[in-house]
Design an enzyme around this catalytic site. Sequence first.
Site, PDB file in Angstrom:
ATOM      1  N   HIS A  74      -3.207  96.623 -18.694  1.00  0.00           N
ATOM      2  CA  HIS A  74      -2.040  95.771 -18.404  1.00  0.00           C
ATOM      3  C   HIS A  74      -0.788  96.284 -19.125  1.00  0.00           C
ATOM      4  O   HIS A  74       0.139  95.510 -19.385  1.00  0.00           O
ATOM      5  CB  HIS A  74      -2.295  94.315 -18.806  1.00  0.00           C
ATOM      6  N   GLU A 120      10.565 112.187 -12.380  1.00  0.00           N
ATOM      7  CA  GLU A 120      10.968 111.142 -11.429  1.00  0.00           C
ATOM      8  C   GLU A 120      10.867 111.640  -9.993  1.00  0.00           C
ATOM      9  O   GLU A 120      10.481 110.898  -9.084  1.00  0.00           O
ATOM     10  CB  GLU A 120      12.394 110.682 -11.729  1.00  0.00           C
ATOM     11  N   SER A 180      23.229 113.953 -18.416  1.00  0.00           N
ATOM     12  CA  SER A 180      24.075 112.992 -17.711  1.00  0.00           C
ATOM     13  C   SER A 180      25.506 113.492 -17.754  1.00  0.00           C
ATOM     14  O   SER A 180      25.944 114.078 -18.748  1.00  0.00           O
ATOM     15  CB  SER A 180      23.991 111.630 -18.406  1.00  0.00           C
ATOM     16  N   LYS A 208       3.630 118.968  13.208  1.00  0.00           N
ATOM     17  CA  LYS A 208       3.898 120.009  12.224  1.00  0.00           C
ATOM     18  C   LYS A 208       4.901 119.643  11.133  1.00  0.00           C
ATOM     19  O   LYS A 208       4.622 119.911   9.951  1.00  0.00           O
ATOM     20  CB  LYS A 208       4.279 121.307  12.948  1.00  0.00           C
ATOM     21  N   SER A 258      10.586 123.286  19.617  1.00  0.00           N
ATOM     22  CA  SER A 258       9.935 123.172  18.308  1.00  0.00           C
ATOM     23  C   SER A 258      10.140 124.422  17.466  1.00  0.00           C
ATOM     24  O   SER A 258       9.745 124.460  16.303  1.00  0.00           O
ATOM     25  CB  SER A 258       8.434 122.898  18.466  1.00  0.00           C
ATOM     26  N   ASN A 294      17.354 113.404 -19.250  1.00  0.00           N
ATOM     27  CA  ASN A 294      16.642 112.592 -18.260  1.00  0.00           C
ATOM     28  C   ASN A 294      15.422 113.316 -17.697  1.00  0.00           C
ATOM     29  O   ASN A 294      15.468 114.527 -17.467  1.00  0.00           O
ATOM     30  CB  ASN A 294      17.586 112.210 -17.124  1.00  0.00           C
ATOM     31  N   TYR A 312      -4.213 117.105  25.459  1.00  0.00           N
ATOM     32  CA  TYR A 312      -2.943 117.337  24.780  1.00  0.00           C
ATOM     33  C   TYR A 312      -1.830 116.472  25.356  1.00  0.00           C
ATOM     34  O   TYR A 312      -1.715 116.307  26.561  1.00  0.00           O
ATOM     35  CB  TYR A 312      -2.554 118.823  24.917  1.00  0.00           C
ATOM     36  N   LYS A 343      22.141 111.919 -23.275  1.00  0.00           N
ATOM     37  CA  LYS A 343      21.020 111.743 -22.367  1.00  0.00           C
ATOM     38  C   LYS A 343      20.279 113.030 -22.063  1.00  0.00           C
ATOM     39  O   LYS A 343      20.856 114.099 -21.912  1.00  0.00           O
ATOM     40  CB  LYS A 343      21.519 111.161 -21.035  1.00  0.00           C
TER      41      LYS A 343
HETATM   42  N1  ARG Z   1       4.909 123.736  20.884  1.00  0.00           N
HETATM   43  C1  ARG Z   1       3.737 123.058  21.338  1.00  0.00           C
HETATM   44  C2  ARG Z   1       3.147 122.230  20.186  1.00  0.00           C
HETATM   45  O1  ARG Z   1       3.426 122.512  19.092  1.00  0.00           O
HETATM   46  C3  ARG Z   1       2.714 124.008  21.823  1.00  0.00           C
HETATM   47  C4  ARG Z   1       1.769 123.457  22.812  1.00  0.00           C
HETATM   48  C5  ARG Z   1       2.477 123.194  24.084  1.00  0.00           C
HETATM   49  N2  ARG Z   1       1.597 122.918  25.114  1.00  0.00           N
HETATM   50  C6  ARG Z   1       1.998 122.397  26.257  1.00  0.00           C
HETATM   51  N3  ARG Z   1       1.132 122.190  27.155  1.00  0.00           N
HETATM   52  N4  ARG Z   1       3.238 122.098  26.451  1.00  0.00           N
HETATM   53  O2  ARG Z   1       2.421 121.291  20.416  1.00  0.00           O
END
Ligand code: ARG
Length: 461
Positions: free
Chosen positions: A157, A291, A278, A326, A24, A286, A318, A284
Amino acid sequence: ATNAMWGGRFADGPSAIMREINASIPFDKALWREDITASKAHVAMLGACGIVSGEDAATISAGLDKVAAEYEAQGVPENWDLEDIHMTTEARLAELVGPVAGRLHTARSRNDQVATDFRLWVRGAIDAMDGSLAGLQRALVTRAGEHADSIMPGFTHLQTAQPVTLGHHLMAYYEMFRRDRSRLADTRARMNECPLGSAALAGTGFPIDREATAQALGFYAPTANSLDAVSDRDFALDFLWSCSATALHLSRLAEELILWASQPFGFIRLPDSLSTGSSIMPQKKNPDAAELVRGHSGRVIGNLTSLMITMKGLPLAYSKDMQDDKPPVFEAASLMELSIAAMTGMIAGSTFNSERMRAAAELGYATATDLADWLVRVADIPFREAHHITGSAVKLAESRGLALDQLPLEDLKAIDERIDERVYAALSVDASVAARASFGGTAPEQVRLQVARARYSLGME
Ligand code: ARG
């Protein structure tokens, strides 16, 4: 080789695919500041509680500052073997201060660590977005004050309904963004509890002080249930919903700007700086920024849906699915930042064509309701009957290609003899808006009141 952080029970290291799907760091490196801040609060608490020595705590804390300085100067390195920002930082800390770095993770898990970091990040994003929305509101209120008397058609409307003022129309969006800001404030207040110390899921046997870390990190209190604390992503969903509601409002405003800037409407000229040309049609200009604001709202709403679906089936506590929390939040926050900035520029920099708006309000029988209301007030005719009489007048005017107030009195009298010359005063668009002086109505005096209240609450006075 096995993993340096958790590889003790493994004979083999992860495959290339495992390393890639697990990593990640490409996105959660955005949490580096929050990760350092939370780690410093944690180690200070460990030192104060005698769980690590004061000397070790100081060494670790100074080391974390060094890591932060490196990230600031060179960016965060992306090594998939180190998976995420938490292990990346801890590994670099160990290179800088040696094995004592290993004491940082006492009484902590990445599960409470990431829950804490992410809350800190979302809290910061809320504060930034609130500030940007206040700026957009200031732009709206300023333009509304300039146009408290400018008449335009109001639509239902998308058909001409009754005349309103442009100031009134702009202040409608002020109200939407006011609610959006209060939604952000709710989200912030609800989420402002600290998961740190929940450890992996069950809490910890070390004599930690959760009040101390919560306070050091600006949270109101520690979270009350460790299982909930590491499993909860409601705060991210609340934030995404707040973003979605705001994006929806921005999108409606963008849609109106796009319509108003089109040649048949001709109500506004958008600033050159927020328009594009354009490559084939030289004439044009735009409304691309508008948009894209409209388009981005779809992505933001999609991100809310995405995280809801990620979360809906997860057992406590978890699961790694939660690592996917994220990207949608980071993306939504940056799309919102850009969209609000673009909209603020368009509101502040557009030129409104007041004559054209007024002319459009004068067409389309926008004051038909005023004729009906006049029949009720002056001639004491029941509203339903007045509505019918007015309908006949509109039909006649339409068949002759005239506005209502261009119909000669004898023609009006032929429809209903109770009509007299005083009616013409009620048929102008100015009389129409001036009459709508009920609280919150479109009369210029009411719009000026709305603007004054808004300026006061935005600190513009
Ligand atoms: N990179 C993980 C996340 O964003 C951190 C938590 C990881 N925890 C675990 N037990 N593997 O969720």
